[in-house]
Scaffold this active site. Sequence first.
Site, PDB file in Angstrom:
ATOM      1  N   GLU A  32      26.366  21.997   4.606  1.00 30.27           N
ATOM      2  CA  GLU A  32      27.143  21.615   5.713  1.00 30.27           C
ATOM      3  C   GLU A  32      26.431  21.853   7.130  1.00 30.27           C
ATOM      4  OE1 GLU A  32      30.419  21.659   5.153  1.00 30.27           O
ATOM      5  OE2 GLU A  32      30.459  22.002   2.876  1.00 30.27           O
ATOM      6  N   CYS A  67      30.442  24.833  14.555  1.00 31.31           N
ATOM      7  CA  CYS A  67      30.052  23.604  14.189  1.00 31.31           C
ATOM      8  C   CYS A  67      31.052  22.620  14.489  1.00 31.31           C
ATOM      9  CB  CYS A  67      29.750  23.621  12.656  1.00 31.31           C
ATOM     10  SG  CYS A  67      31.240  24.360  11.684  1.00 31.31           S
TER      11      CYS A  67
HETATM   12  P1  NDP Z   1      19.254  26.239  11.127  1.00 36.52           P
HETATM   13  O1  NDP Z   1      19.285  25.225  10.175  1.00 36.52           O
HETATM   14  O2  NDP Z   1      18.052  26.687  11.923  1.00 36.52           O
HETATM   15  O3  NDP Z   1      19.030  27.767  10.033  1.00 36.52           O
HETATM   16  C1  NDP Z   1      20.093  27.613   8.734  1.00 36.52           C
HETATM   17  C2  NDP Z   1      19.557  28.666   7.608  1.00 36.52           C
HETATM   18  O4  NDP Z   1      18.471  28.012   7.252  1.00 36.52           O
HETATM   19  C3  NDP Z   1      18.922  30.029   8.165  1.00 36.52           C
HETATM   20  O5  NDP Z   1      19.211  31.069   7.451  1.00 36.52           O
HETATM   21  C4  NDP Z   1      17.491  29.687   8.519  1.00 36.52           C
HETATM   22  O6  NDP Z   1      16.535  30.805   8.447  1.00 36.52           O
HETATM   23  C5  NDP Z   1      17.349  28.861   7.339  1.00 36.52           C
HETATM   24  N1  NDP Z   1      15.966  27.963   7.378  1.00 36.52           N
HETATM   25  C6  NDP Z   1      15.195  27.673   8.256  1.00 36.52           C
HETATM   26  N2  NDP Z   1      14.267  27.061   7.842  1.00 36.52           N
HETATM   27  C7  NDP Z   1      14.399  26.826   6.512  1.00 36.52           C
HETATM   28  C8  NDP Z   1      13.766  26.063   5.578  1.00 36.52           C
HETATM   29  N3  NDP Z   1      12.624  25.480   5.718  1.00 36.52           N
HETATM   30  N4  NDP Z   1      14.088  26.304   4.332  1.00 36.52           N
HETATM   31  C9  NDP Z   1      15.097  26.888   3.873  1.00 36.52           C
HETATM   32  N5  NDP Z   1      15.951  27.624   4.870  1.00 36.52           N
HETATM   33  C10 NDP Z   1      15.390  27.518   6.199  1.00 36.52           C
HETATM   34  O7  NDP Z   1      20.670  26.556  11.730  1.00 36.52           O
HETATM   35  P2  NDP Z   1      21.075  27.568  12.744  1.00 36.52           P
HETATM   36  O8  NDP Z   1      20.915  29.055  12.115  1.00 36.52           O
HETATM   37  O9  NDP Z   1      20.418  27.221  13.896  1.00 36.52           O
HETATM   38  O10 NDP Z   1      22.604  27.502  12.882  1.00 36.52           O
HETATM   39  C11 NDP Z   1      23.111  26.465  13.580  1.00 36.52           C
HETATM   40  C12 NDP Z   1      23.599  25.258  12.988  1.00 36.52           C
HETATM   41  O11 NDP Z   1      24.455  25.354  11.872  1.00 36.52           O
HETATM   42  C13 NDP Z   1      24.017  24.165  13.872  1.00 36.52           C
HETATM   43  O12 NDP Z   1      23.712  22.908  13.792  1.00 36.52           O
HETATM   44  C14 NDP Z   1      25.833  24.144  13.512  1.00 36.52           C
HETATM   45  O13 NDP Z   1      26.274  22.965  13.485  1.00 36.52           O
HETATM   46  C15 NDP Z   1      25.398  24.514  12.058  1.00 36.52           C
HETATM   47  N6  NDP Z   1      26.660  24.777  11.330  1.00 36.52           N
HETATM   48  C16 NDP Z   1      27.407  24.002  10.306  1.00 36.52           C
HETATM   49  C17 NDP Z   1      28.356  24.581   9.923  1.00 36.52           C
HETATM   50  C18 NDP Z   1      29.405  23.604   8.779  1.00 36.52           C
HETATM   51  O14 NDP Z   1      30.378  24.113   8.114  1.00 36.52           O
HETATM   52  N7  NDP Z   1      29.118  22.196   8.762  1.00 36.52           N
HETATM   53  C19 NDP Z   1      29.090  25.922   9.906  1.00 36.52           C
HETATM   54  C20 NDP Z   1      28.337  26.428  10.913  1.00 36.52           C
HETATM   55  C21 NDP Z   1      27.040  26.311  11.525  1.00 36.52           C
HETATM   56  P3  NDP Z   1      16.246  31.423   9.923  1.00 36.52           P
HETATM   57  O15 NDP Z   1      17.421  31.399  10.821  1.00 36.52           O
HETATM   58  O16 NDP Z   1      15.971  32.736   9.334  1.00 36.52           O
HETATM   59  O17 NDP Z   1      15.126  30.848  10.388  1.00 36.52           O
END
Ligand code: NDP
Length: 490
Positions: free
Chosen positions: A236, A270
């Site tokens: 997502e 999002c």
């Molecule tokens: P990120 O993609 O930066 O991070 C999401 C999660 O992935 C975090 O727990 C992060 O850890 C983890 N992560 C980071 N790098 C890796 C990796 N290489 N492998 C596995 N996991 C990893 O998203 P954000 O936290 O910045 O969230 C905002 C984004 O989420 C926006 O793009 C938003 O649109 C989207 N979003 C989508 C939704 C939907 O339903 N479509 C709902 C809500 C948000 P850490 O943060 O600890 O680095």
Amino acid sequence: MSVAEARTLSVRNPRTGAVDFTFEAASAAEIQAKAQALRQAQKGWSARPLSERIEVMRRWSASLKRHAAEIGAADGADTGGCHTSQFTAFINAASIDGWCDDVTDILERNLVDGRSLVMPEVEIRSQLVPYPLVGVISPWNAPMMLSLIDAIPALLAGSAILLKPSEVSPRFVAPLMKTVREVPELAAVFDVVLGDGVTGQEVISNVDLICFTGSVATGRKVAEACGRRLIPAFLELGGKDPVIVTATADIDRATTSVLRGGVYATGQVCYSIERVYVHESIHDEFVAELVRKAEEVMLNDQDPLNGHIGPFIFAPQAEIVARHLDDAVTRGARILTGGKPMEIGGGQYMRPTVLTDVNHDMLIMREETFGPTLPVMKYRDIEEAIELANDTIYGLNAAVIAGSEEEALPIAERLNAGGVSIQDTFLTFAKLRKIGTHSFGVSGIGGSRTGPESIMRFLRRKALMTNHGAPASITQSRPADVAAAAPSTR
Ligand code: NDP
């Protein structure tokens, strides 16, 4: 940085900018040990009758409600404090209760029973077998809700959960785990590892299925890692949601909806509205009213519960928003109200920002901004509006506001998005348990996380086939027997 090393991670408070929370990132050995324990416990969990799993989940719901104030405070600290934090526990409890009410019927509907069409003596039954261990990787913008949205149906399906929340917003985990420990059967099959992206990758190495919510860039890395392991990944991802406002729209209704859709939670949703297309005949009036209403929005910098929007949760997001605004202004956009992110008391805040004279060469119209920005662009006719709205790599949600539903509906049907709000924006939450949807473009892949069928992502359907007739003999059956058994094509 290797996941094998012990690492202390620091967390910044979004309101003060101070580091006021630290935690040890889980090591590879801890993640493996937790995964192994969860796998072991999952066998008993999935063997329980569904009615028992429902009973356990209902106790969890009650526990969440008992700890609502503590959860709200932690979620508020994680996100900088907004009105939604106070309801976080209740939103998740309602999700558990709703699933508990419906899950028995949903799973029964998905069981297949009967005789084979091509071999009538063969009776067919089905069995739903859960993926043993589901990994959930969640983002910072709605930390608890997005950690549990997939975990709840997965637990009811009979899976165990290993959750990796964002390192940016981990404070909610302690009260959450308190509620989990109050339900020992659940505590055996639900666990958390704290950490960063490296931790996320290690989680992927240890689970059977991934539910990921986050950015497109990280989603791609997650998909690649899941691809290497050949495990399912439900992604997502981000959005760049458009709204089309037609010439006949009620300006008051349209501006109220567009403003809330764009700036709620400082645009860190999002399905925020990120692009506004307005018919040229009402453009100036619409913009004037949008600016007027935007200027009534109050920051909650003095008191989290007094004001309409809070700080940026993740400070670097403010830099991305500023970069998009700079790029837009350099290319000719005009900022009519709001402006850049600003530091207040150590937090990064930003007023609702309305821009005009924007075009699709600008980052603010192409990339996810994730801030309280409302770039407004004129269109001449509805064909142009639809073309502009669909001119994106994303396709999460969209909205249409017209003079009537009859006018809006055919426009909505032509937009490439998993959900389209009509005569309003931001209705995505309404579809949650009612209807499954699929994102367009890069906004997500895999089965729907909403709707009753979303639980089927965690179950494999197995066919159990009994032959009540004589077994076919390799030496006695002839091609004609096979032809006779085949269904008629006439
Ligand atoms: P990120 O993609 O930066 O991070 C999401 C999660 O992935 C975090 O727990 C992060 O850890 C983890 N992560 C980071 N790098 C890796 C990796 N290489 N492998 C596995 N996991 C990893 O998203 P954000 O936290 O910045 O969230 C905002 C984004 O989420 C926006 O793009 C938003 O649109 C989207 N979003 C989508 C939704 C939907 O339903 N479509 C709902 C809500 C948000 P850490 O943060 O600890 O680095």
